[in-house]
Design an enzyme around this catalytic site. Structure first.
Site, PDB file in Angstrom:
ATOM      1  N   LYS A  13       0.818  -1.223   0.000  1.00 58.11           N
ATOM      2  CA  LYS A  13       0.000   0.000   0.000  1.00 58.11           C
ATOM      3  C   LYS A  13       0.841   1.257   0.000  1.00 58.11           C
ATOM      4  O   LYS A  13       0.548   2.208  -0.728  1.00 58.11           O
ATOM      5  CB  LYS A  13      -0.925   0.019   1.228  1.00 58.11           C
ATOM      6  CG  LYS A  13      -1.978  -1.046   1.255  1.00 58.11           C
ATOM      7  CD  LYS A  13      -2.854  -0.929   2.488  1.00 58.11           C
ATOM      8  CE  LYS A  13      -2.049  -1.120   3.764  1.00 58.11           C
ATOM      9  NZ  LYS A  13      -1.434  -2.445   3.879  1.00 58.11           N
ATOM     10  N   LYS A  39       3.905   2.627  12.635  1.00 55.66           N
ATOM     11  CA  LYS A  39       5.288   2.463  12.150  1.00 55.66           C
ATOM     12  C   LYS A  39       5.810   3.750  11.527  1.00 55.66           C
ATOM     13  O   LYS A  39       7.010   3.907  11.317  1.00 55.66           O
ATOM     14  CB  LYS A  39       5.376   1.342  11.111  1.00 55.66           C
ATOM     15  CG  LYS A  39       4.989  -0.035  11.619  1.00 55.66           C
ATOM     16  CD  LYS A  39       5.463  -1.134  10.681  1.00 55.66           C
ATOM     17  CE  LYS A  39       5.050  -0.941   9.246  1.00 55.66           C
ATOM     18  NZ  LYS A  39       3.598  -0.977   9.032  1.00 55.66           N
ATOM     19  N   ASP A 126      -5.814  -4.511   7.295  1.00 47.61           N
ATOM     20  CA  ASP A 126      -7.222  -4.805   7.069  1.00 47.61           C
ATOM     21  C   ASP A 126      -8.092  -3.934   7.987  1.00 47.61           C
ATOM     22  O   ASP A 126      -7.614  -3.399   8.977  1.00 47.61           O
ATOM     23  CB  ASP A 126      -7.457  -6.295   7.371  1.00 47.61           C
ATOM     24  CG  ASP A 126      -8.826  -6.781   6.919  1.00 47.61           C
ATOM     25  OD1 ASP A 126      -9.570  -5.988   6.348  1.00 47.61           O
ATOM     26  OD2 ASP A 126      -9.118  -7.967   7.154  1.00 47.61           O
TER      27      ASP A 126
END
Length: 301
Positions: A13, A39, A126
């Protein structure tokens, strides 16, 4: 226009988001990419380093919004794309949705949220709760990154369900799927036949897409000529170029041509988005229907 990019964890992504952001900037748009992951590495290939997060900056200022300036949280990236990292709560504590809300609140306080033609939210993993779905509250379109595999399409179906749910109360549509680094698209086609939605692009299985992330560069930056090869070496005639240098030049040019080829895929995605497509409100498959569809496909192969 506000975009929210979702997909299975590790599907690519952030690499996809960064290259779409540059493609949109190359079409003359002012673009802000917001990384929505603790992150805080969404914009790494745009800036070349891990920029401080909004949550860290707010914490350092004791959450006094009036003490924060745009340059404290907005960093310039490659191709003129501005970058923000929302960050997140400590592992095992707090909610990612709260962090996204605080990020948007601060950008509005700084009069920055509405200054951009495009804002792209790059969202982790998700959709498993309302917190992860928070960027959909602000988006005009959702984009799902997938590949031609079982797990990625199962995640895509979950995300499609979230888009349908959010579309009840928000002007949100699914712009479509992007197949990332896949040599085939037969399972993707099988899924969109059962759950109709656009396929914006299917990116080929080319190693440079993965390598770009490791190098900390976008494919657009990698497509420029390598500074390690001096221009005099290129202009020199064949009699004064040794075999090693000549081979290096040829290899570099081949790599550049390959990267330019890949960049055209992202430019095509940008062009589709800039037409402000109608998009769809998807009707996701039930888990049983999806398992049957995907397992039957594999058993028949």
């Amino acid at each position: 226009m506000k975009l929210a990019v979702y997909g299975k964890g590790g599907i690519g992504k952030s690499t996809t988001s960064c290259n779409i952001s540059i493609a949109l900037a190359k079409r003359g748009k002012k673009v802000l990419q917001i990384g929505c992951d603790p992150k805080h590495d969404s914009t790494f290939t745009l800036t070349g380093f891990l920029i401080p997060t909004i949550i860290d900056t707010l914490s350092a200022k004791d959450y006094h919004y009036e003490d924060i300036w745009p340059e404290d949280v907005i960093y310039g990236g490659y191709g003129g794309v501005d970058c923000v990292e929302a960050g997140g709560p400590p592992a095992g504590a707090g909610c990612g949705g709260y962090v996204v809300g605080e990020t948007v609140k601060l950008l509005k306080e700084l009069n920055a949220f509405f200054e951009y033609d495009i804002i792209l939210f790059d969202v982790l993993g998700d959709v498993v709760c309302g917190g992860f779905a928070a960027p959909l509250n602000y988006a005009d379109y959702c984009i799902i990154v997938t590949d031609n595999g079982f797990d990625a399409l199962f995640a895509a179906n979950r995300i499609a369900a979230s888009v349908r749910e959010k579309a009840r109360t928000h002007p949100l549509r699914l712009a479509g799927l992007i197949g990332n680094r896949t040599s085939k698209r037969d399972l993707i086609d099988k899924y969109v036949e059962a759950c109709p939605m656009p396929v914006l692009e299917v990116l080929p299985l080319i190693e440079e897409i993965r390598i770009s992330r490791v190098k900390g560069k976008t494919l657009f930056e990698m497509s420029t000529f390598s500074p390690t090869i001096d221009s005099t070496e290129i202009n020199c005639n064949a009699t004064c170029v040794d075999i090693t240098t000549n081979t290096k030049i040829k290899n570099n040019l081949a790599e550049i041509n390959q990267n330019n080829y890949i960049c055209n895929f992202y430019l095509n995605i940008a062009d589709q988005l800039l037409t402000e497509p109608e998009g769809v409100i998807p009707r996701e498959l039930s888990d049983k229907e999806l398992f049957t569809l995907l397992s039957d496909f594999y058993l028949k192969v």
